[in-house]
Design a protein around this motif. Structure first.
Motif, PDB file in Angstrom:
ATOM      1  N   GLY A 282      -2.751  87.581  40.155  1.00 14.34           N
ATOM      2  CA  GLY A 282      -3.179  88.970  40.273  1.00 14.34           C
ATOM      3  C   GLY A 282      -4.152  89.371  39.180  1.00 14.34           C
ATOM      4  N   GLU A 283      -3.926  88.887  37.953  1.00 10.15           N
ATOM      5  CA  GLU A 283      -4.842  89.195  36.852  1.00 10.15           C
ATOM      6  C   GLU A 283      -6.218  88.593  37.103  1.00 10.15           C
ATOM      7  N   GLU A 284      -6.240  87.412  37.715  1.00 15.53           N
ATOM      8  CA  GLU A 284      -7.525  86.793  38.032  1.00 15.53           C
ATOM      9  C   GLU A 284      -8.276  87.598  39.096  1.00 15.53           C
ATOM     10  N   LEU A 285      -7.520  88.143  40.056  1.00 12.70           N
ATOM     11  CA  LEU A 285      -8.137  89.019  41.052  1.00 12.70           C
ATOM     12  C   LEU A 285      -8.776  90.244  40.383  1.00 12.70           C
ATOM     13  N   ASP A 286      -8.065  90.817  39.406  1.00 13.55           N
ATOM     14  CA  ASP A 286      -8.595  91.989  38.703  1.00 13.55           C
ATOM     15  C   ASP A 286      -9.842  91.646  37.887  1.00 13.55           C
ATOM     16  N   ARG A 287      -9.801  90.491  37.214  1.00 14.32           N
ATOM     17  CA  ARG A 287     -10.947  90.102  36.379  1.00 14.32           C
ATOM     18  C   ARG A 287     -12.197  89.853  37.204  1.00 14.32           C
ATOM     19  N   LEU A 288     -11.989  89.490  38.470  1.00 14.10           N
ATOM     20  CA  LEU A 288     -13.134  89.199  39.333  1.00 14.10           C
ATOM     21  C   LEU A 288     -14.041  90.430  39.496  1.00 14.10           C
ATOM     22  N   ASP A 289     -13.455  91.615  39.456  1.00 17.17           N
ATOM     23  CA  ASP A 289     -14.215  92.864  39.523  1.00 17.17           C
ATOM     24  C   ASP A 289     -15.180  92.870  40.717  1.00 17.17           C
ATOM     25  N   PHE A 290     -14.606  92.521  41.887  1.00 13.96           N
ATOM     26  CA  PHE A 290     -15.424  92.476  43.099  1.00 13.96           C
ATOM     27  C   PHE A 290     -15.141  93.713  43.948  1.00 13.96           C
TER      28      PHE A 290
ATOM     29  N   PRO B 295     -15.817  95.099  47.754  1.00 14.06           N
ATOM     30  CA  PRO B 295     -16.340  94.763  49.085  1.00 14.06           C
ATOM     31  C   PRO B 295     -17.469  95.695  49.523  1.00 14.06           C
ATOM     32  N   ALA B 296     -17.498  96.913  48.945  1.00 16.44           N
ATOM     33  CA  ALA B 296     -18.524  97.885  49.357  1.00 16.44           C
ATOM     34  C   ALA B 296     -19.814  97.764  48.549  1.00 16.44           C
ATOM     35  N   ALA B 297     -19.862  96.836  47.599  1.00  9.63           N
ATOM     36  CA  ALA B 297     -21.050  96.695  46.757  1.00  9.63           C
ATOM     37  C   ALA B 297     -22.259  96.293  47.607  1.00  9.63           C
ATOM     38  N   ALA B 298     -23.423  96.698  47.157  1.00 14.98           N
ATOM     39  CA  ALA B 298     -24.649  96.443  47.921  1.00 14.98           C
ATOM     40  C   ALA B 298     -24.942  94.953  48.053  1.00 14.98           C
ATOM     41  N   ASP B 299     -24.577  94.175  47.030  1.00 10.43           N
ATOM     42  CA  ASP B 299     -24.901  92.747  47.063  1.00 10.43           C
ATOM     43  C   ASP B 299     -23.788  91.913  47.704  1.00 10.43           C
ATOM     44  N   ALA B 300     -22.732  92.530  48.211  1.00  8.69           N
ATOM     45  CA  ALA B 300     -21.636  91.798  48.854  1.00  8.69           C
ATOM     46  C   ALA B 300     -21.971  91.528  50.312  1.00  8.69           C
ATOM     47  N   ASP B 301     -21.749  90.296  50.749  1.00  8.10           N
ATOM     48  CA  ASP B 301     -21.997  89.971  52.154  1.00  8.10           C
ATOM     49  C   ASP B 301     -20.668  89.713  52.863  1.00  8.10           C
ATOM     50  N   ASP B 302     -20.750  89.439  54.156  1.00  7.31           N
ATOM     51  CA  ASP B 302     -19.526  89.266  54.955  1.00  7.31           C
ATOM     52  C   ASP B 302     -18.707  88.063  54.492  1.00  7.31           C
ATOM     53  N   ALA B 303     -19.381  86.979  54.117  1.00  6.60           N
ATOM     54  CA  ALA B 303     -18.653  85.790  53.665  1.00  6.60           C
ATOM     55  C   ALA B 303     -17.863  86.099  52.400  1.00  6.60           C
ATOM     56  N   GLN B 304     -18.463  86.826  51.492  1.00  5.35           N
ATOM     57  CA  GLN B 304     -17.776  87.186  50.257  1.00  5.35           C
ATOM     58  C   GLN B 304     -16.590  88.108  50.548  1.00  5.35           C
ATOM     59  N   ARG B 305     -16.811  89.065  51.419  1.00  4.46           N
ATOM     60  CA  ARG B 305     -15.714  89.973  51.768  1.00  4.46           C
ATOM     61  C   ARG B 305     -14.563  89.217  52.424  1.00  4.46           C
ATOM     62  N   THR B 306     -14.888  88.200  53.247  1.00  6.14           N
ATOM     63  CA  THR B 306     -13.842  87.397  53.890  1.00  6.14           C
ATOM     64  C   THR B 306     -13.034  86.633  52.840  1.00  6.14           C
ATOM     65  N   ASP B 307     -13.741  86.028  51.874  1.00  6.95           N
ATOM     66  CA  ASP B 307     -13.040  85.302  50.806  1.00  6.95           C
ATOM     67  C   ASP B 307     -12.129  86.240  50.017  1.00  6.95           C
ATOM     68  N   TYR B 308     -12.655  87.405  49.678  1.00  3.55           N
ATOM     69  CA  TYR B 308     -11.876  88.351  48.873  1.00  3.55           C
ATOM     70  C   TYR B 308     -10.650  88.847  49.646  1.00  3.55           C
ATOM     71  N   THR B 309     -10.834  89.156  50.903  1.00  2.00           N
ATOM     72  CA  THR B 309      -9.709  89.619  51.721  1.00  2.00           C
ATOM     73  C   THR B 309      -8.635  88.550  51.839  1.00  2.00           C
ATOM     74  N   HIS B 310      -9.072  87.298  52.022  1.00  2.00           N
ATOM     75  CA  HIS B 310      -8.099  86.205  52.146  1.00  2.00           C
ATOM     76  C   HIS B 310      -7.324  86.029  50.840  1.00  2.00           C
ATOM     77  N   ALA B 311      -8.026  86.105  49.706  1.00  2.00           N
ATOM     78  CA  ALA B 311      -7.356  85.971  48.410  1.00  2.00           C
ATOM     79  C   ALA B 311      -6.357  87.114  48.204  1.00  2.00           C
ATOM     80  N   LEU B 312      -6.772  88.334  48.559  1.00  2.00           N
ATOM     81  CA  LEU B 312      -5.885  89.485  48.400  1.00  2.00           C
ATOM     82  C   LEU B 312      -4.671  89.371  49.309  1.00  2.00           C
ATOM     83  N   ASP B 313      -4.889  88.932  50.542  1.00  2.00           N
ATOM     84  CA  ASP B 313      -3.769  88.739  51.469  1.00  2.00           C
ATOM     85  C   ASP B 313      -2.800  87.684  50.939  1.00  2.00           C
TER      86      ASP B 313
END
Length: 446
Positions: A220-228, A230-248
Motif C-alpha cells: 500500500g505504501e508503494e501505491l501511495d509513493r507512485l503518486d499516479f 488516472p485523471a492526469a493529462a499524461d495518463a493513458d488507458d494502459a496506465q490506468r488499467t495497470d493502476y486499477t489492477h494494482a489497486l484491486d
C-alpha cells in the motif's frame, strides 16, 4: 538401568485408556518382553533415552538423566538409544521405531557411530542423518557430547510436540463391552489430537497474519509513493488499467487476509500481492517510457522488493550456492560481496529468514511463487532449508497446500503404531524392518 520418566501431559483421555488397559490385563495373559529391543522400546516410551546396561560405563546415568531432561524441556519427539556394537543390526533403527510406535526422530549410538532417521511428519530421514553426521564429526567418540549436540541441532528443526508415552495399548481378545470402552478411549484420543492441531493452526495463522499484514502495508505504501492520478493529462488507458489492477490486488489481499481461517489461506493473499506488484512495475515502466518488464518471480531475498530482474549465484548460511531471482538492489549487494537484505520473521529461536521459520511459511512463500512453477521452482531455491525439505517431499507434491497439504499429515509425536511407512523413515538405509530376534540382538545381553 534406570527408567527415565517423562512428565504426564494430562489425565483426561489417556487416563481412560490406562484404566481400560488395567481391565484388559485382567482378562488377557501378560505379554513377556525378552530384553533387547523390547526393553529399549519400553524405556523410550517413558523417558525417550535408553542406555543398555553394557554401556553405562561409557554413558552414565547422570548423563542420561541430563539428556532426557533436555529433550523433555524441548518438548520434541526425539528418541535416543545407546547400545553396544554387538547388539546392533542393519534394521535396529527401523525396528526400534516400529516398536515405539510414535512419529519422531530416532538416533542409535553404537561402536563410536551415531545413526539417525526420522518420520516425515517430524523430520526427513536425510536431514536427521545430516545432523547426526555433523554432531559425530564435531565430537568424535565422546558419546555425551555427540548426543547433546545432536539434540541441540535436531530439536529446533523437529516438528510436532512431545507426548506422554506412559501408556501402551496391547491388542488382545476381549469381551465385547471392553471393545466399546476401547473405542471411546481411542475416539477421545483422536479428538484431543485434532484439537491440538486446530490450536496449532490458529497460532500459526496469527503468526503469519502479522507478517502478511506487513507485506500488505508495504504494498500500500508503494501505491501511495507512485503518486499516479488516472485523471492526469499524461495518463493513458494502459496506465490506468495497470493502476486499477494494482489497486484491486491491494484491496483483494486485505479482504482475503481478513477472511483467512487457516495457514493455507495465506497462499491466495501473497498471490494477490505478487500480481499487484507486477502491475506496479509495469505502470512505472510505461510512465518512464522504458521497456515493459519481463514477468519474473519476486525477489527471493524479500518478496516485498517486488519482481526480480535477474538470477544471481548465492548461498544461504550453511548451504550450497544456487541461482536465485533477486531485485537490482540485492544483485548489487551480492556482486559487492555484501549480505542481501533478507526478509526475517520472529520465531521461538529469534529472527529467522522466512524460509527457515517453519512449515507455516510454506503457503506464504508458495503464493508468491505459484505463478512460476511454485511446486518445482521454490523447492530448488530452498534446497537445504526447512521449507525446501518439506516442499520436495512426496506429500507436498501429492497434496497442494491449499487443499490441506501438510496439515493432514501425521506430525511428530503422533501415535502411528507399527504400520508406519518405512520409506518415509529412511527406507533401504535402515533395512527392511521386522527381522529382529533373539539371535540378532543378544536377548538380555544388552
Amino acid at each position: 538401568m534406570r527408567t527415565l520418566a517423562r512428565r504426564s501431559r494430562g489425565a483426561g483421555p489417556l487416563a481412560l485408556v490406562a484404566a481400560l488397559l488395567g481391565l484388559l490385563l485382567l482378562v488377557a495373559p501378560a505379554a513377556s518382553a525378552a530384553g533387547g529391543l523390547s526393553d529399549a522400546a519400553a524405556t523410550l516410551k517413558k523417558g525417550q533415552v535408553y542406555v543398555a546396561p553394557a554401556m553405562t560405563s561409557r554413558f552414565s546415568e547422570s548423563q542420561a538423566d541430563a539428556l532426557s531432561k533436555k529433550i523433555d524441556k524441548a518438548d520434541k519427539p526425539i528418541f535416543i538409544a545407546v547400545i553396544p556394537d554387538s547388539a546392533y543390526a542393519k534394521s535396529t533403527l527401523q525396528d526400534l521405531r516400529t516398536l515405539v510406535g510414535v512419529d519422531g526422530v530416532y538416533a542409535v549410538w553404537h561402536d563410536g557411530k551415531l545413526d539417525a532417521g526420522g518420520d516425515r511428519g517430524a523430520m526427513g530421514a536425510a536431514q536427521a542423518q545430516r545432523i547426526a553426521g555433523a554432531a559425530q564429526r564435531s565430537n568424535g567418540g565422546d558419546i555425551n557430547a555427540t548426543l547433546n549436540s545432536f539434540v541441540d541441532q535436531a530439536a529446533p528443526q523437529t516438528k510436532g510436540t512431545g507426548v506422554n508415552h506412559s501408556t501402551s495399548i496391547a491388542w488382545v481378545v476381549i469381551p465385547l463391552v471392553l471393545v466399546a470402552l476401547a473405542g471411546t478411549g481411542v475416539f477421545l484420543l483422536f479428538r484431543r489430537a485434532k484439537k491440538r492441531k486446530e490450536e496449532q493452526a490458529r497460532a500459526e495463522l496469527e503468526q503469519l497474519r502479522r507478517v502478511v499484514d506487513e507485506d500488505i502495508t508495504a504494498f500500500g505504501e508503494e501505491l501511495d509513493r507512485l503518486d499516479f492520478s488516472p485523471a492526469a493529462a499524461d495518463a493513458d488507458d494502459a496506465q490506468r488499467t495497470d493502476y486499477t489492477h494494482a489497486l484491486d490486488s491491494y484491496e483483494k489481499s486485505k479482504r482475503l487476509m481478513d477472511e483467512a481461517k487457516k495457514p493455507e489461506d495465506v497462499k491466495e493473499v501473497t498471490e494477490a500481492i505478487e500480481d499487484g506488484r507486477f502491475s506496479l512495475a509495469t505502470l512505472a515502466a510505461r510512465r518512464e517510457k522504458r521497456p515493459l518488464p519481463e514477468r519474473r518471480p519476486p525477489c527471493f531475498m524479500d518478496p516485498r522488493h517486488g519482481p526480480s530482474v535477474k538470477d544471481v549465484d548465492w548461498a544461504p548460511a550453511g548451504g550450497s550456492a544456487r541461482a536465485v531471482p533477486v531485485c537490482q538492489a540485492d544483485a548489487d549487494r551480492v556482486a559487492a560481496g555484501l549480505d542481501p537484505a533478507i526478509r526475517t520473521v520472529d520465531t521461538d529461536q529469534g529472527p529467522q529468514p522466512y524460509w527457515n521459520a517453519g512449515p507455516a511459511y510454506a503457503p506464504y512463500a508458495g503464493g508468491y511463487y505459484s505463478g512460476f512453477g511454485g511446486g518445482g521452482l521454490l523447492p530448488g531455491l530452498l534446497v537445504g532449508t526447512m521449507l525446501g525439505s518439506m516442499m520436495s517431499s512426496p506429500a507436498y507434491a501429492a497434496a497442494p497446500m491449499m487443499d490441506g497439504g501438510y496439515q493432514d499429515q501425521y506430525e511428530g509425536g503422533d501415535f502411528t503404531g507399527a504400520d508406519f511407512n518405512a520409506a518415509d523413515f529412511g527406507g533401504g538405509d535402515f533395512g527392511g524392518g521386522g527381522d529382529f530376534g533373539g539371535g540378532d540382538f543378544g536377548g538380555g545381553d544388552w
